[in-house]
Design a protein around this motif. Structure first.
Motif, short mmCIF file in Angstrom:
data_model
loop_
_atom_site.label_atom_id
_atom_site.label_comp_id
_atom_site.label_asym_id
_atom_site.label_seq_id
_atom_site.Cartn_x
_atom_site.Cartn_y
_atom_site.Cartn_z
N GLY A 3 -5.21 1.68 -5.26
CA GLY A 3 -4.57 0.63 -4.47
C GLY A 3 -5.22 0.43 -3.12
O GLY A 3 -5.00 -0.60 -2.48
N ASP A 4 -6.03 1.37 -2.67
CA ASP A 4 -6.73 1.24 -1.38
C ASP A 4 -7.95 0.33 -1.53
O ASP A 4 -8.58 0.27 -2.58
N THR A 5 -8.28 -0.37 -0.44
CA THR A 5 -9.46 -1.21 -0.40
C THR A 5 -10.45 -0.60 0.59
O THR A 5 -10.06 -0.21 1.69
N VAL A 6 -11.71 -0.52 0.18
CA VAL A 6 -12.77 0.05 1.01
C VAL A 6 -13.71 -1.08 1.43
O VAL A 6 -14.09 -1.91 0.61
N SER A 53 -14.46 1.25 6.56
CA SER A 53 -13.03 1.19 6.83
C SER A 53 -12.25 1.09 5.53
O SER A 53 -12.78 0.71 4.49
N VAL A 54 -10.97 1.45 5.63
CA VAL A 54 -10.09 1.48 4.46
C VAL A 54 -8.77 0.80 4.81
O VAL A 54 -8.26 0.94 5.91
N LYS A 55 -8.24 0.06 3.84
CA LYS A 55 -6.92 -0.54 3.98
C LYS A 55 -6.06 0.03 2.87
O LYS A 55 -6.35 -0.12 1.69
N GLU A 111 -1.75 -4.08 5.91
CA GLU A 111 -2.57 -5.28 6.00
C GLU A 111 -3.81 -5.06 6.85
O GLU A 111 -4.65 -5.93 6.94
N LYS A 112 -3.95 -3.90 7.46
CA LYS A 112 -5.01 -3.67 8.44
C LYS A 112 -6.01 -2.62 7.95
O LYS A 112 -5.62 -1.57 7.43
#
Length: 179
Positions: A53-56, A32-34, A39-40
């Motif tokens: 800037g994305d979180t994996v 998943s990626v945020k 926030e999701k």
């Protein structure tokens, strides 16, 4: 470790990402990626475009493979989370926890930088294939070099990790606050 290297090899041959910061090349299981502005976490699919800037997040019994433009390929093992930080030519991957194998396609120029940050250390890479792990519980970090040098900085000291060598940086266990 041999499996990680075999899975990473095809990613090193992938063509340019064309105006994309990163691409999720392969996803098995729960990945998943945020996005930076949300926030999701949302489920990610192969071919998903990722931006600085994305979180994996890679879940249990899952793996993911990413490319960062034409410069790098990253294999993520289960239970890994990291932020794609920096910018083109000044990449900084911020791992909260997990295990990763990173391959740079060519040696970086003096103007480029590629850093991997964990809670315990920061590794600066100048063109190499290296493995790392950040322990979720005690926040320790382990780095192993396979080619070129990896400069690991922690606790005010810097150590050069040469091919075939490993460095372990002690972390800290979070203590519960007294009421």
């Amino acid at each position: 470790m041999r499996t990680l290297a075999l899975l990473l090899a095809p990613a090193l041959c992938v063509g340019p990402a064309a105006a994309k910061d990163a691409v999720l090349v392969k996803a098995q299981g729960k990945v998943s990626v945020k996005a930076e502005v949300t926030e999701k976490f949302i489920p990610a699919k192969e071919g998903s475009v990722l931006l600085y800037g994305d979180t994996v997040r890679v879940g249990k019994r899952s793996v993911a493979q990413l490319t960062l433009g034409q410069d790098a390929a990253i294999l993520l093992r289960e239970e890994t989370e990291f932020l794609i930080g920096g910018s083109a030519g000044q990449t900084e991957l911020d791992f909260s926890f997990g295990e990763f194998l990173i391959g740079l396609r060519k040696k970086l120029t003096k103007k480029q930088s590629f850093r991997v940050r964990t809670p315990a250390a920061v590794a600066a890479i100048r063109g190499t294939l290296f493995w790392g792990r950040s322990d979720k519980k005690d926040k320790s970090s382990t780095y192993a070099g396979f080619g070129g040098k990896v400069s690991v900085e922690a606790q005010g000291k810097t150590v050069e990790v040469l091919p075939g060598k490993t460095v372990i940086v002690a972390g800290y266990a979070r203590e519960k606050a007294e009421p």
